[in-house]
Design a protein around this motif. Structure first.
Motif, mmCIF file in Angstrom:
data_model
loop_
_atom_site.group_PDB
_atom_site.id
_atom_site.type_symbol
_atom_site.label_atom_id
_atom_site.label_comp_id
_atom_site.label_asym_id
_atom_site.label_seq_id
_atom_site.Cartn_x
_atom_site.Cartn_y
_atom_site.Cartn_z
ATOM 1 N N ARG A 43 0.829 -1.210 0.000
ATOM 2 C CA ARG A 43 0.000 0.000 0.000
ATOM 3 C C ARG A 43 0.868 1.266 0.000
ATOM 4 N NH1 ARG A 43 -4.367 -1.322 3.187
ATOM 5 N NH2 ARG A 43 -5.371 -1.946 1.276
ATOM 6 N N GLU A 44 1.936 1.270 0.791
ATOM 7 C CA GLU A 44 2.849 2.417 0.794
ATOM 8 C C GLU A 44 3.474 2.612 -0.588
ATOM 9 O OE1 GLU A 44 4.454 2.374 5.414
ATOM 10 O OE2 GLU A 44 5.458 1.121 3.923
ATOM 11 N N PHE A 45 3.833 1.499 -1.212
ATOM 12 C CA PHE A 45 4.402 1.581 -2.552
ATOM 13 C C PHE A 45 3.391 2.178 -3.527
ATOM 14 C CE2 PHE A 45 5.188 -0.634 -6.689
ATOM 15 C CZ PHE A 45 6.295 0.119 -7.056
ATOM 16 N N ASP A 72 -4.647 4.771 -10.410
ATOM 17 C CA ASP A 72 -5.882 4.144 -9.929
ATOM 18 C C ASP A 72 -5.831 2.622 -10.116
ATOM 19 O OD1 ASP A 72 -8.637 4.211 -8.930
ATOM 20 O OD2 ASP A 72 -9.184 3.687 -10.999
ATOM 21 N N LEU A 73 -5.363 2.174 -11.262
ATOM 22 C CA LEU A 73 -5.275 0.730 -11.511
ATOM 23 C C LEU A 73 -4.296 0.055 -10.555
ATOM 24 C CD1 LEU A 73 -5.307 0.732 -15.412
ATOM 25 C CD2 LEU A 73 -7.091 -0.199 -13.912
ATOM 26 N N VAL A 74 -3.161 0.689 -10.302
ATOM 27 C CA VAL A 74 -2.184 0.119 -9.361
ATOM 28 C C VAL A 74 -2.816 0.023 -7.977
ATOM 29 C CG1 VAL A 74 0.019 0.503 -8.189
ATOM 30 C CG2 VAL A 74 -0.149 0.805 -10.672
ATOM 31 N N HIS A 75 -3.564 1.053 -7.587
ATOM 32 C CA HIS A 75 -4.239 1.009 -6.282
ATOM 33 C C HIS A 75 -5.269 -0.115 -6.222
ATOM 34 C CE1 HIS A 75 -3.145 4.137 -3.391
ATOM 35 N NE2 HIS A 75 -2.592 4.714 -4.441
ATOM 36 N N ARG A 76 -6.031 -0.286 -7.267
ATOM 37 C CA ARG A 76 -7.037 -1.357 -7.293
ATOM 38 C C ARG A 76 -6.380 -2.739 -7.214
ATOM 39 N NH1 ARG A 76 -11.882 0.324 -11.375
ATOM 40 N NH2 ARG A 76 -12.211 2.417 -10.539
ATOM 41 N N LEU A 77 -5.295 -2.909 -7.963
ATOM 42 C CA LEU A 77 -4.588 -4.191 -7.926
ATOM 43 C C LEU A 77 -3.964 -4.426 -6.552
ATOM 44 C CD1 LEU A 77 -3.007 -4.030 -11.481
ATOM 45 C CD2 LEU A 77 -4.756 -5.655 -10.702
ATOM 46 N N THR A 78 -3.502 -3.362 -5.926
ATOM 47 C CA THR A 78 -2.942 -3.482 -4.574
ATOM 48 C C THR A 78 -4.038 -3.838 -3.576
ATOM 49 O OG1 THR A 78 -1.191 -1.918 -5.132
ATOM 50 C CG2 THR A 78 -1.619 -2.293 -2.788
ATOM 51 N N ASP A 79 -5.209 -3.237 -3.721
ATOM 52 C CA ASP A 79 -6.333 -3.601 -2.851
ATOM 53 C C ASP A 79 -6.697 -5.073 -3.023
ATOM 54 O OD1 ASP A 79 -6.492 -1.047 -1.798
ATOM 55 O OD2 ASP A 79 -8.163 -0.431 -3.087
#
Length: 119
Positions: A58-60, A73-80
């Protein structure tokens, strides 16, 4: 031979995404389920965007605010999704795999079109 190769491949993946301290049965299962996150990290690394070992996923993801908004946004969704699978007991089924594949492809297209060039 193939079984041993697969185990080694999964152990390398587990090390890259920070699963090496898990019991062997959890390590293998999660390394398979979280392969998409490893793929995302490897894609980003080709564009000189690398996660420091001390950063949580999440920090990354939050550190990538300089990316184009849709890629961020996509990186955040994949991280979630990583967190849902890693800690929430979710599983990546066939339908979700297709959506994840599409999201990773979109991130790659956005990065390819941006100023940064891969190694």
């Amino acid at each position: 031979g193939g079984f041993i190769y697969e185990r080694l491949r999964l152990r390398k993946r587990a090390r890259r995404i920070g699963l090496e301290s898990l019991p062997p049965q959890d390590l293998v299962r999660l390394a398979r389920q979280l392969g998409f996150y490893d793929e995302l990290l490897r894609l980003l690394a080709r564009y000189r965007i690398e996660r420091v070992r001390t950063q949580t996923p999440r920090e990354f993801a939050q550190s990538l605010a300089y990316l184009p908004p849709h890629a961020y946004d996509l990186v955040h969704r994949l991280t979630d999704l990583y967190y849902q699978i890693r800690y929430g007991g979710s599983e990546l089924n066939g339908q979700r795999r297709g959506k994840v594949r599409k999201a990773i492809d979109e991130v790659e297209q956005i990065l390819r079109a941006s100023v940064r060039r891969p190694y």
